[in-house]
Design a protein around this motif. Structure first.
Motif, PDB file in Angstrom:
ATOM      1  N   UNK A  14       0.865  -1.182   0.000  1.00  0.00           N
ATOM      2  CA  UNK A  14       0.000   0.000   0.000  1.00  0.00           C
ATOM      3  C   UNK A  14       0.901   1.231   0.000  1.00  0.00           C
ATOM      4  N   UNK A  15       0.637   2.144  -0.899  1.00  0.00           N
ATOM      5  CA  UNK A  15       1.491   3.328  -1.045  1.00  0.00           C
ATOM      6  C   UNK A  15       0.896   4.538  -0.346  1.00  0.00           C
ATOM      7  N   UNK A  16       1.779   5.379   0.156  1.00  0.00           N
ATOM      8  CA  UNK A  16       1.398   6.714   0.602  1.00  0.00           C
ATOM      9  C   UNK A  16       2.176   7.709  -0.243  1.00  0.00           C
ATOM     10  N   UNK A  17       1.474   8.713  -0.760  1.00  0.00           N
ATOM     11  CA  UNK A  17       2.125   9.779  -1.515  1.00  0.00           C
ATOM     12  C   UNK A  17       1.718  11.120  -0.935  1.00  0.00           C
ATOM     13  N   UNK A  18       2.709  11.958  -0.680  1.00  0.00           N
ATOM     14  CA  UNK A  18       2.461  13.303  -0.176  1.00  0.00           C
ATOM     15  C   UNK A  18       3.760  14.078  -0.148  1.00  0.00           C
ATOM     16  N   UNK A  19       3.706  15.350   0.216  1.00  0.00           N
ATOM     17  CA  UNK A  19       4.924  16.162   0.280  1.00  0.00           C
ATOM     18  C   UNK A  19       5.702  15.897   1.564  1.00  0.00           C
ATOM     19  N   UNK A  20       6.686  15.034   1.482  1.00  0.00           N
ATOM     20  CA  UNK A  20       7.526  14.762   2.658  1.00  0.00           C
ATOM     21  C   UNK A  20       8.850  15.520   2.568  1.00  0.00           C
ATOM     22  N   UNK A  21       8.924  16.446   1.624  1.00  0.00           N
ATOM     23  CA  UNK A  21      10.007  17.423   1.559  1.00  0.00           C
ATOM     24  C   UNK A  21       9.363  18.762   1.212  1.00  0.00           C
ATOM     25  N   UNK A  22      10.066  19.853   1.514  1.00  0.00           N
ATOM     26  CA  UNK A  22       9.519  21.170   1.212  1.00  0.00           C
ATOM     27  C   UNK A  22       8.822  21.809   2.394  1.00  0.00           C
ATOM     28  N   UNK A  23       8.128  22.905   2.120  1.00  0.00           N
ATOM     29  CA  UNK A  23       7.562  23.746   3.167  1.00  0.00           C
ATOM     30  C   UNK A  23       6.479  23.115   4.007  1.00  0.00           C
ATOM     31  N   UNK A  24       5.760  22.120   3.462  1.00  0.00           N
ATOM     32  CA  UNK A  24       4.697  21.476   4.250  1.00  0.00           C
ATOM     33  C   UNK A  24       5.000  19.997   4.470  1.00  0.00           C
ATOM     34  N   UNK A  25       6.296  19.683   4.537  1.00  0.00           N
ATOM     35  CA  UNK A  25       6.705  18.296   4.780  1.00  0.00           C
ATOM     36  C   UNK A  25       6.157  17.767   6.094  1.00  0.00           C
ATOM     37  N   UNK A  26       5.965  18.655   7.079  1.00  0.00           N
ATOM     38  CA  UNK A  26       5.434  18.216   8.376  1.00  0.00           C
ATOM     39  C   UNK A  26       4.018  17.660   8.242  1.00  0.00           C
ATOM     40  N   UNK A  27       3.248  18.197   7.296  1.00  0.00           N
ATOM     41  CA  UNK A  27       1.885  17.694   7.089  1.00  0.00           C
ATOM     42  C   UNK A  27       1.927  16.374   6.326  1.00  0.00           C
ATOM     43  N   UNK A  28       2.772  16.306   5.297  1.00  0.00           N
ATOM     44  CA  UNK A  28       2.900  15.070   4.535  1.00  0.00           C
ATOM     45  C   UNK A  28       3.414  13.922   5.373  1.00  0.00           C
ATOM     46  N   UNK A  29       4.368  14.212   6.251  1.00  0.00           N
ATOM     47  CA  UNK A  29       4.917  13.162   7.113  1.00  0.00           C
ATOM     48  C   UNK A  29       3.870  12.665   8.101  1.00  0.00           C
ATOM     49  N   UNK A  30       3.004  13.556   8.549  1.00  0.00           N
ATOM     50  CA  UNK A  30       1.941  13.179   9.478  1.00  0.00           C
ATOM     51  C   UNK A  30       1.001  12.158   8.840  1.00  0.00           C
ATOM     52  N   UNK A  31       0.613  12.392   7.584  1.00  0.00           N
ATOM     53  CA  UNK A  31      -0.280  11.433   6.924  1.00  0.00           C
ATOM     54  C   UNK A  31       0.442  10.108   6.674  1.00  0.00           C
ATOM     55  N   UNK A  32       1.718  10.185   6.319  1.00  0.00           N
ATOM     56  CA  UNK A  32       2.491   8.955   6.138  1.00  0.00           C
ATOM     57  C   UNK A  32       2.548   8.157   7.450  1.00  0.00           C
ATOM     58  N   UNK A  33       2.693   8.866   8.559  1.00  0.00           N
ATOM     59  CA  UNK A  33       2.703   8.199   9.868  1.00  0.00           C
ATOM     60  C   UNK A  33       1.394   7.467  10.126  1.00  0.00           C
ATOM     61  N   UNK A  34       0.283   8.078   9.727  1.00  0.00           N
ATOM     62  CA  UNK A  34      -1.016   7.438   9.921  1.00  0.00           C
ATOM     63  C   UNK A  34      -1.115   6.123   9.171  1.00  0.00           C
ATOM     64  N   UNK A  35      -0.574   6.101   7.946  1.00  0.00           N
ATOM     65  CA  UNK A  35      -0.574   4.867   7.156  1.00  0.00           C
ATOM     66  C   UNK A  35       0.339   3.824   7.808  1.00  0.00           C
TER      67      UNK A  35
END
Length: 381
Positions: free
Chosen positions: A34-55
Motif C-alpha cells: 500500500x502506497x502513501x504519496x504526499x509532500x515529505x520534503x519542502x515547506x509542508x513536509x510536516x503535514x505530509x509526514x503526518x499522513x504517512x505516519x497514519x498509514x
C-alpha cells in the motif's frame, strides 16, 4: 556430560527447526503493498509526514492481526513516495506506482497534485483515497478509483463564511488565494457564500504557495479597512502572513482559512504573533479529541511519532483500514476484484462511519471550526 551434550544438541536442532518453520511461514505470506504519496520534503513536509505516519500505524496494526485473504497470510508493506507538492512530480510518482502494481494508494495531500494523479490511477485501475485534497473538482470525473475521506471545499469554505457573517456579524472581508487548485477553489467557495450572507468582499488578491513576503498585498488590504482576511492556502504562507500583519498594525483583524493552514505548527510559523489568536479555520471531520477512541489513538500515535501530529493522520489511518476492509470482504487483494467492495464500504472507523456516495465522497462529511487559544489549536464546535 554426554547426556548433557546430547540434550544441548537436541535443543539446538529443535530451535533451528522452529526458526526454519517460522522463516518458511514468513516466506509463504503474501506481500501486499500500500502506497502513501504526499509532500515529505519542502515547506509542508510536516503535514505530509503526518499522513504517512497514519498509514504506517495502520499497517503495523493490520500486520499484528494475522489477516488471511484468499487463503493466504497477508503481510502489508508501505511504499512511501514524496511528490514534494509538485503536480509534475505527483504524476511521475503516480505512473511509477502503477508500474509497480501496488494494491492501493493513500494520497495525495493537495488538490493540485491529487487531481492530475487521479486520472493516472484511474487508467491503471488502482484505487486511491485522499485524506486531505478538498477541491470538489477531484470527484467530478466520476472515476471509480477515486475516493475522499474528508469534507470538500464546498463544506469548508461555506462553514467559515457562515461563521464570519452569522456568529461574528462581520460586514467586510478581503480574500487572498495562493493560485493552487486548493487555495483558489476554497477562496471562491468562501467568497460566494460570504456574498450570499451579506458580506462585502472589498479586495481579492493572490500570491503563490512559495511566497514569504506579503507586505505589498497586506498594505493594499489595510487601506481598505476590512473586518477580516480570508486566505486560501497553506500554513507555510499563513504563518509569515500573520507575522507581517502584526508588523503592519493589523493585529486586531480577524483571519480565516481552511484545513491546510489549520495545523498545530501555524503558531510556530507565525513566530507566536498575538494575531494568531484571531484565526478561525475549518477542518474536515471532527477533532481527534472528539473521535470515539481518539484520545487513546492519539496516545499511541505520540508514542510512535513524538511531536509529529498535525491534522490528517487519523484520516490516513482510517483510509488504510478501509482499503484492507474492502480486500477482506472481496477475499482478494487484486484491485480489480476488491474495487467494487470499496464502493460499498460501510466501515466504523476512528474518524467516522465511512460510507461513500457514487462519486466517491463521504455520505456524511463533518466540519470542525478551530481557533487558537494561547497559541494552541482549539476546536470551537
Amino acid at each position: 556430560m554426554l547426556k548433557t551434550s546430547r540434550f544441548f544438541l537436541s535443543a539446538v536442532a529443535a530451535g533451528a527447526a522452529l526458526a526454519a518453520a517460522a522463516s518458511a511461514q514468513a516466506q509463504d505470506a503474501q506481500v501486499v503493498r500500500i502506497a502513501h504519496v504526499g509532500p515529505t520534503s519542502g515547506g509542508i513536509a510536516h503535514i505530509g509526514k503526518d499522513t504517512e505516519n497514519g498509514v504506517r500505524m495502520a499497517i503495523d496494526e493490520l500486520n499484528g492481526q494475522g489477516i488471511t485473504i484468499g487463503g493466504k497470510k497477508i503481510k502489508f508493506e508501505l511504499v512511501a513516495e514524496d511528490d514534494a507538492g509538485d503536480p509534475k512530480q505527483a504524476t511521475t510518482v503516480a505512473q511509477k506506482l502503477c508500474d509497480q502494481k501496488v494494491a492501493g494508494i493513500i494520497g495525495h495531500l493537495q488538490s493540485g497534485t491529487t487531481i492530475p494523479a487521479s486520472s493516472i490511477y484511474n487508467k491503471c485501475g488502482i484505487p486511491h483515497i485522499t485524506t486531505a485534497a478538498t477541491n470538489p473538482d477531484l470527484t467530478k470525473p466520476g472515476y471509480n478509483t477515486t475516493y475522499r475521506l474528508i469534507a470538500n471545499d464546498n463544506a469548508l469554505g461555506a462553514a467559515v463564511a457562515i461563521y464570519a457573517a452569522s456568529a461574528l456579524k462581520l460586514k467586510t472581508v478581503a480574500v487572498i488565494d495562493d493560485r493552487t487548485a486548493y487555495g483558489q477553489g476554497l477562496a471562491e467557495v468562501f467568497k460566494d457564500e460570504a456574498k450570499k450572507r451579506g458580506m462585502n468582499v472589498v479586495s481579492s488578491e493572490f500570491t503563490t504557495d512559495k511566497a514569504t513576503d506579503f507586505m505589498a498585498i497586506l498594505t493594499n488590504i489595510k487601506a481598505k479597512k476590512p473586518d477580516a482576511i480570508f486566505f486560501g492556502g497553506l500554513d507555510a504562507q499563513a504563518g509569515p502572513m500573520l507575522r507581517q500583519m502584526e508588523q503592519l498594525g493589523m493585529g486586531q483583524m480577524k483571519y480565516f482559512g481552511g484545513d491546510a493552514l489549520c495545523t498545530p505548527k501555524l503558531s510556530e510559523l507565525a513566530s507566536k504573533a498575538a494575531v494568531v489568536g484571531n484565526v478561525t479555520c475549518a477542518t474536515g471531520g471532527i477533532s481527534v479529541e472528539k473521535m470515539a477512541g481518539g484520545p487513546d489513538w492519539k496516545k499511541r500515535y505520540d508514542t510512535k511519532f513524538p511531536n509529529q501530529f498535525q491534522i490528517y493522520s487519523p484520516y490516513a489511518y482510517d483510509a488504510t483500514m478501509v482499503l484492507a476492509d474492502a480486500m477482506k470482504r472481496a477475499n482478494s487483494t487484486d484491485p480489480k476484484v476488491y474495487l467494487p467492495q470499496l464502493a460499498k464500504t460501510n466501515y466504523k472507523g476512528l474518524t467516522a462511519q465511512v460510507q461513500f456516495t457514487p462519486k466517491g465522497e463521504l455520505t456524511q462529511p463533518a466540519v470542525t471550526l478551530n481557533g487558537y487559544k494561547n497559541q494552541q489549536r482549539t476546536p470551537l464546535n
